[in-house]
Design an enzyme around this catalytic site. Structure first.
Site, PDB file in Angstrom:
ATOM      1  N   ARG A  60      36.426   0.005  20.760  1.00  0.00           N
ATOM      2  CA  ARG A  60      37.349  -0.977  21.333  1.00  0.00           C
ATOM      3  C   ARG A  60      37.158  -2.281  20.582  1.00  0.00           C
ATOM      4  O   ARG A  60      36.130  -2.485  19.921  1.00  0.00           O
ATOM      5  CB  ARG A  60      37.006  -1.233  22.804  1.00  0.00           C
TER       6      ARG A  60
ATOM      7  N   ASP B  32      30.068   2.649  16.282  1.00  0.00           N
ATOM      8  CA  ASP B  32      29.333   3.775  16.871  1.00  0.00           C
ATOM      9  C   ASP B  32      29.778   5.035  16.126  1.00  0.00           C
ATOM     10  O   ASP B  32      30.984   5.264  15.960  1.00  0.00           O
ATOM     11  CB  ASP B  32      29.670   3.853  18.369  1.00  0.00           C
TER      12      ASP B  32
ATOM     13  N   HIS C  67      41.386   2.122  23.919  1.00  0.00           N
ATOM     14  CA  HIS C  67      40.068   2.713  23.674  1.00  0.00           C
ATOM     15  C   HIS C  67      40.230   3.917  22.752  1.00  0.00           C
ATOM     16  O   HIS C  67      41.194   4.681  22.874  1.00  0.00           O
ATOM     17  CB  HIS C  67      39.512   3.137  25.046  1.00  0.00           C
TER      18      HIS C  67
ATOM     19  N   CYS D  88      30.122   8.100  16.860  1.00  0.00           N
ATOM     20  CA  CYS D  88      31.016   9.103  17.467  1.00  0.00           C
ATOM     21  C   CYS D  88      32.484   8.732  17.283  1.00  0.00           C
ATOM     22  O   CYS D  88      33.344   9.612  17.276  1.00  0.00           O
ATOM     23  CB  CYS D  88      30.692   9.340  18.933  1.00  0.00           C
ATOM     24  N   TYR D  89      32.777   7.419  17.113  1.00  0.00           N
ATOM     25  CA  TYR D  89      34.173   7.024  16.879  1.00  0.00           C
ATOM     26  C   TYR D  89      34.648   7.390  15.477  1.00  0.00           C
ATOM     27  O   TYR D  89      35.829   7.235  15.151  1.00  0.00           O
ATOM     28  CB  TYR D  89      34.374   5.539  17.175  1.00  0.00           C
TER      29      TYR D  89
ATOM     30  N   LYS E   9      33.641  -4.493  20.021  1.00  0.00           N
ATOM     31  CA  LYS E   9      32.461  -3.669  20.308  1.00  0.00           C
ATOM     32  C   LYS E   9      31.762  -3.335  18.982  1.00  0.00           C
ATOM     33  O   LYS E   9      32.316  -3.501  17.901  1.00  0.00           O
ATOM     34  CB  LYS E   9      32.881  -2.379  21.016  1.00  0.00           C
TER      35      LYS E   9
ATOM     36  N   ASP F 178      24.397   7.490  16.995  1.00  0.00           N
ATOM     37  CA  ASP F 178      25.345   6.383  17.170  1.00  0.00           C
ATOM     38  C   ASP F 178      25.185   5.345  16.052  1.00  0.00           C
ATOM     39  O   ASP F 178      26.099   5.051  15.287  1.00  0.00           O
ATOM     40  CB  ASP F 178      25.068   5.819  18.580  1.00  0.00           C
TER      41      ASP F 178
ATOM     42  N   ASP G 142      21.422  12.948  19.259  1.00  0.00           N
ATOM     43  CA  ASP G 142      21.795  13.850  20.358  1.00  0.00           C
ATOM     44  C   ASP G 142      22.900  14.764  19.852  1.00  0.00           C
ATOM     45  O   ASP G 142      23.482  14.530  18.793  1.00  0.00           O
ATOM     46  CB  ASP G 142      22.220  13.068  21.616  1.00  0.00           C
TER      47      ASP G 142
ATOM     48  N   HIS H 178      26.556  13.112  19.478  1.00  0.00           N
ATOM     49  CA  HIS H 178      26.766  12.323  18.258  1.00  0.00           C
ATOM     50  C   HIS H 178      26.668  13.183  17.005  1.00  0.00           C
ATOM     51  O   HIS H 178      27.345  12.911  16.001  1.00  0.00           O
ATOM     52  CB  HIS H 178      25.803  11.130  18.207  1.00  0.00           C
TER      53      HIS H 178
HETATM   54 ZN   LIG Z   1      28.855   7.070  20.584  1.00  0.00          ZN
END
Ligand SMILES: [Zn+2]
Length: 397
Positions: free
Chosen positions: A257, A263, A214, A265-266, A260, A318, A325, A328
């Site tokens: 991952r 996103d 992850h 934030c990654y 998935k 995201d 938010d 993020h």
């Molecule tokens: Zn995220």
């Protein structure tokens, strides 16, 4: 497999003939729009500034993560190079002081139990503010006592007394201990081996041994090992292969991952691994490393963040369709900064997509605060002495 061939595989996927028609059109639209769109600078600033004083009902669920909100907002502001007014900075210091537990460490809010995650966030937030008042909030002796209270004999750390164990806690503990200069070999005895046991057959790291790799855990485990000076003990090539394969060929952003969705934030949790890996591979004598670029597609990631993750009313998110938010906002901007800046204090190369105004300040890939704030905190805490109740020698940085 050499580093270069892993990298070429990624480049190949980005431009593979199978996707060429679609991705070429997509890339054209993206590039064209970027020139007009850029970042919604003023709106981001207004959104963040307001968040330091007032939060909507939607943030009620984060009542046990209030130091995180301070860190996410303050770090976003420093990346945007927006100064924090001294009165606001002082108020944040006083609030975080109320979150500090009488037994050491910081809690998610005043009167709550100390926990490693808000402890990391509070220490980072105070180091971003970087004033005497901010540094003086941290009770280092009690912080050391708190770290000992959550240390496990196998080298891992609990998130809080009686709480769960995972690789986040090792990173949070190593981060705050190193920044405040209370890190001791004894406190991290067996921690290296425990983190290494989290690297699995995929190449990435899981939260605890035996689970799925992850992005968040891979970053935490690797960054903790960098702090402990043991990152070379990882299987660096398999970690590199795993992380570069998480950058998606069409979107340009990262998934957390395998299988998935991308996103925003990654952009930090995954792309932030590349500077750590670059440095580790360089130290291992890898001769094919670029001196201008990380081993991922930096422009594609910038495209994803600038085009898909900005809310026109300020803040980042995201993916399109999701709400903005502060979490993020912080990690999209942190990832954008990683994608813009290659190198360290001595060697520096910038790749800025779109207008020059898109440029953010660099971030330190281990602590995720600006590098000069890391240096200032280390200088400050190095000067102070701690009552050596454990009779140990302190690491020197
Ligand atoms: Zn995220």
């Amino acid at each position: 497999m050499s580093v270069k061939s892993v990298y070429h595989q990624v480049i190949y996927r980005q431009t593979s003939p199978k996707l060429n028609n679609t991705s070429h059109g997509f890339k054209y639209i993206q590039t064209h729009r970027i020139l007009e769109f850029d970042r919604v600078f003023e709106q981001h600033y207004q959104y963040l500034k307001k968040g330091l004083r007032h939060l909507s009902d939607a943030y009620e669920c984060l009542d046990a993560s209030r130091p995180w909100l301070c860190f996410w907002i303050l770090h976003s502001l420093e990346l945007l190079e927006e100064p924090i007014p001294p009165a606001v900075a002082s108020d944040v210091c006083q609030f975080l002081a109320r979150c500090q537990s009488p037994t050491g460490g910081f809690a998610g809010g005043p009167g709550q139990h100390a926990h490693l995650a808000p402890t990391y966030a509070a220490v980072n937030a105070l180091c971003i503010i970087g004033t005497e008042e901010a540094y003086n909030v941290i009770d280092r002796q009690k912080l050391l006592d708190f770290l000992w209270s959550v240390k496990q004999p196998d080298g891992s750390f609990m998130m809080h007394v009686g709480g769960e164990v995972d690789v986040r806690s090792a990173y949070c503990a190593a981060s705050v201990a190193s920044l405040t200069y209370i890190l001791t070999p004894k406190l991290f005895e067996n921690t290296t081996n425990w983190i290494l046991s989290c690297q699995n057959w995929e190449g990435g790291l899981s939260g605890v041994p035996g689970l799925e790799a992850h992005g968040g855990y891979s970053f935490c485990g690797t960054a903790a090992l960098v702090i402990l000076g043991k990152e070379h003990m990882l299987d660096l090539k398999s970690l590199l292969r795993w992380v570069v394969s998480r950058q998606m060929r069409f979107e340009g952003g990262f998934q957390g991952r395998c299988n998935k969705l991308v996103d925003g934030c990654y952009s930090f949790w995954q792309a932030g691994l590349l500077p750590l890996l670059h440095r580790a591979l360089f130290k291992e004598g890898e001769s094919e490393l670029s001196q201008q670029r990380w081993l991922f597609e930096q422009q594609a990631l910038q495209e994803y963040i600038l085009l898909c993750c900005q809310s026109p009313t300020g803040g980042l998110l995201d993916k399109p369709g999701k709400s903005r938010d502060f979490y993020h906002t912080c990690y999209c901007l942190s990832g954008l900064s990683i994608a813009q800046h290659f190198g360290n204090m001595e060697l520096h190369h910038e790749t800025i997509l779109g207008k020059e105004e898109n440029r953010l300040a660099p971030t330190h890939p281990v602590y995720n605060i600006c590098p000069e704030k890391v240096a200032r905190a280390l200088r400050h805490f190095h000067r102070l002495s701690v009552t050596e109740t454990k009779n140990e020698t302190f690491y020197s940085f």
